[in-house]
Design a protein around this motif. Structure first.
Motif, PDB file in Angstrom:
ATOM      1  N   HIS A 287      15.063  23.738  16.592  1.00 58.63           N
ATOM      2  CA  HIS A 287      14.389  23.661  15.362  1.00 58.63           C
ATOM      3  C   HIS A 287      13.033  24.052  15.369  1.00 58.63           C
ATOM      4  N   LEU A 288      12.540  24.214  16.634  1.00 59.86           N
ATOM      5  CA  LEU A 288      11.203  25.106  16.642  1.00 59.86           C
ATOM      6  C   LEU A 288      11.362  26.493  16.256  1.00 59.86           C
ATOM      7  N   GLU A 289      12.306  26.865  16.954  1.00 60.94           N
ATOM      8  CA  GLU A 289      12.925  28.367  16.758  1.00 60.94           C
ATOM      9  C   GLU A 289      13.332  28.732  15.195  1.00 60.94           C
ATOM     10  N   GLU A 290      13.858  27.878  14.529  1.00 57.75           N
ATOM     11  CA  GLU A 290      14.508  28.246  13.306  1.00 57.75           C
ATOM     12  C   GLU A 290      13.170  28.283  12.261  1.00 57.75           C
ATOM     13  N   ARG A 291      12.342  27.070  12.404  1.00 61.35           N
ATOM     14  CA  ARG A 291      11.172  27.225  11.600  1.00 61.35           C
ATOM     15  C   ARG A 291      10.174  28.505  11.981  1.00 61.35           C
TER      16      ARG A 291
END
Ligand code: KG4
Ligand code: ZN
Length: 458
Positions: free
Chosen positions: A299-303
């Motif tokens: 999630h961190l990577e995607e955002r």
């Protein structure tokens, strides 16, 4: 101070940053001309202090943590933290000064975190700073805790020039920001509920891990033994109609799914310390830890990849992503974010779509993280944020000599960093509603333009 150990700096960060431009010297007079800033940090459960010079040398530091005390209570207890700051503050400041080989009268400014954080705790640091400044007639500098996390990368790493993108991941915040200059930020994304550090801490607690050195590090260590694919938790906000296209974060749903998995697979795990369980159960806990970490960081990577696109559209000259805050000390997180900056923006820009391009135009930006011990809370980052502001003349005059009671000092327990990006829509209402103070950006602007700096803030 029987519960806390004060440690001094084992390996001072050595730095360069703008030494010769600061003092306009190329022949050694920098030493003489450089000024010293004391930084004081007490926003949560760490009492930190450090002396840093304006030419980027960490001369002395000290840190006391009450994390082990809070571990018994499952989270930071403000009144307990306040008591521990009270016991530690004088010793920590004295040790930082003596490690630096200087006395308070040698300082050019005293920088202190005035927010965001726990009021009870912030107050202790602010009062100490104010009293020292009053006695020694030293200017004061108000520091934003999250800005200090980001700026310390300019102390420890070469070439972190404005503008840059920053991802700040701590126990209380998850922020993606465009850093335009010192004190000037645009917020691309924030968390709609919990911060990632909080999710790490909660999961570590439910898994019965030893929290005395923090839940995050304990979970990271256990996850190394686990199978990250065993539990298929869903990546947050992917299915959300409005949320799927933003740079905002949400960790509450993942936290609940992990809790349900623990309750059904290993009921009562929280009450049985990891050290007491057999190999099969240890493996199960490690698999949950690894699966949580994989999904949380995806999630961190995607955002962040989306934010790279937004940031480059607005500021094509961005060369770095600065990642800081406690969670940035995590090796798995660092590796994942290294991949994110390599891969770049998630979507094509409007211009690329118009041109009919099928692939994005992207030259990878660089991931910059301060060393792990400067990612978690410390005094060095506050002193350095003080240096950055002192260089720009953003200091405030010392308090009047007759002011002996500093308990009314104005703090900013909730303090946004800047305006919200125009593309950010999710949760804007709720974020705005909770804004108690004008942003750091507005505060900095008011200081730069007013002839009489905002002395009343600190
Ligand atoms: O920045 P920080 O020291 O304090 C705040 O400003 O909140 O961040 C503390 C948070 C805690 O939630 C802690 O568990 C987390 O950072 N943290 C980590 C790691 N080290 C600290 N989370 C994951 N992995 C780590 N290695
Ligand atoms: Zn922090």
């Amino acid at each position: 101070m029987e519960n806390q150990e004060i440690s001094d700096s084992a390996e001072p960060a050595t730095v360069q940053a703008e030494a010769s431009t600061e003092n306009g010297s190329e022949n050694g007079s920098v030493e003489k001309a450089s000024r010293l800033v004391l930084g004081i940090e007490t926003s949560c459960d760490e009492t930190g202090a450090a002396v840093v010079s304006t030419d980027g040398r960490v001369l002395g530091e000290a840190l006391a943590s009450s994390a082990a005390i809070h571990a018994q209570w499952g989270g930071v207890v403000p009144a307990l933290a306040k008591g521990e700051h009270e016991k530690a503050i004088d010793g920590v400041v004295d040790l930082a000064l003596s490690n630096a080989g200087v006395s308070a009268s040698d300082l050019s400014a005293i920088a202190v975190t005035i927010g965001p954080g726990l009021s009870l705790c912030l107050r202790l640091g602010a009062m100490k700073a104010r009293e020292l400044a009053r006695q020694h007639r030293t200017p004061l500098i108000s520091v934003h805790h999250m800005e200090a996390h980001a700026l310390v990368a300019r102390l420890t790493n070469d070439g972190v020039n404005f503008p840059f993108l920053t991802l700040l991941v701590s126990g209380g915040h998850n922020l993606l920001l465009l850093a335009h200059s010192v004190g000037h930020y645009t917020q691309l994304g924030t968390t709609l509920d919990d911060a990632l550090g909080e999710a790490y801490d909660k999961t570590a607690r439910l898994l019965g891990l030893d929290l005395s050195k923090g839940g995050g590090p304990a979970l990271e260590a256990l996850a190394r033994e686990g199978d990250p694919q065993r539990f298929k938790f869903s990546v947050p906000m992917r299915a959300s109609k409005t949320g799927s296209k933003t740079c905002d974060f949400s960790y509450a749903g993942l936290k609940t799914n992990v809790r349900l998995a623990i309750e059904s697979e290993i009921p009562g795990a929280e009450q049985r310390p990891l050290a007491d369980v057999d190999a099969t159960e240890r493996q199960l806990r490690a698999d949950i830890a690894a699966s949580f970490q994989r999904v949380a960081v995806a999630h961190l990577e995607e955002r962040t990849r989306r934010a790279i696109g937004w940031a480059l559209e607005q500021e094509p000259n961005i060369k770095c992503l600065v990642m800081a805050g406690g969670v940035a000390a995590n090796k798995y997180v660092r590796e994942s974010l290294t991949r994110a900056v390599q891969e770049g923006p998630l979507e094509l820009t409007r211009r690329e779509v118009k041109l009919g391009m099928k692939r994005k135009e992207y030259t990878p930006i660089r991931l910059v993280c301060p060393p792990p011990r400067l990612c978690t809370d410390n005094g060095v980052m506050v002193a350095w944020a003080g240096v950055e502001r002192l260089r720009l003349g953003l200091e405030e005059p010392p308090p009047p000599l007759e002011e002996t009671d500093h308990s009314n000092v104005q703090l900013r327990p909730r303090w946004p960093m800047g305006e919200i990006h125009s593309k950010s829509t999710t949760g804007v209402g709720s974020i705005r509603a909770t804004r108690a103070f004008p942003s750091l950006t507005a505060f900095t602007k008011s200081m730069s333009t007013s002839a009489q700096p905002a002395a009343s803030v600190l």
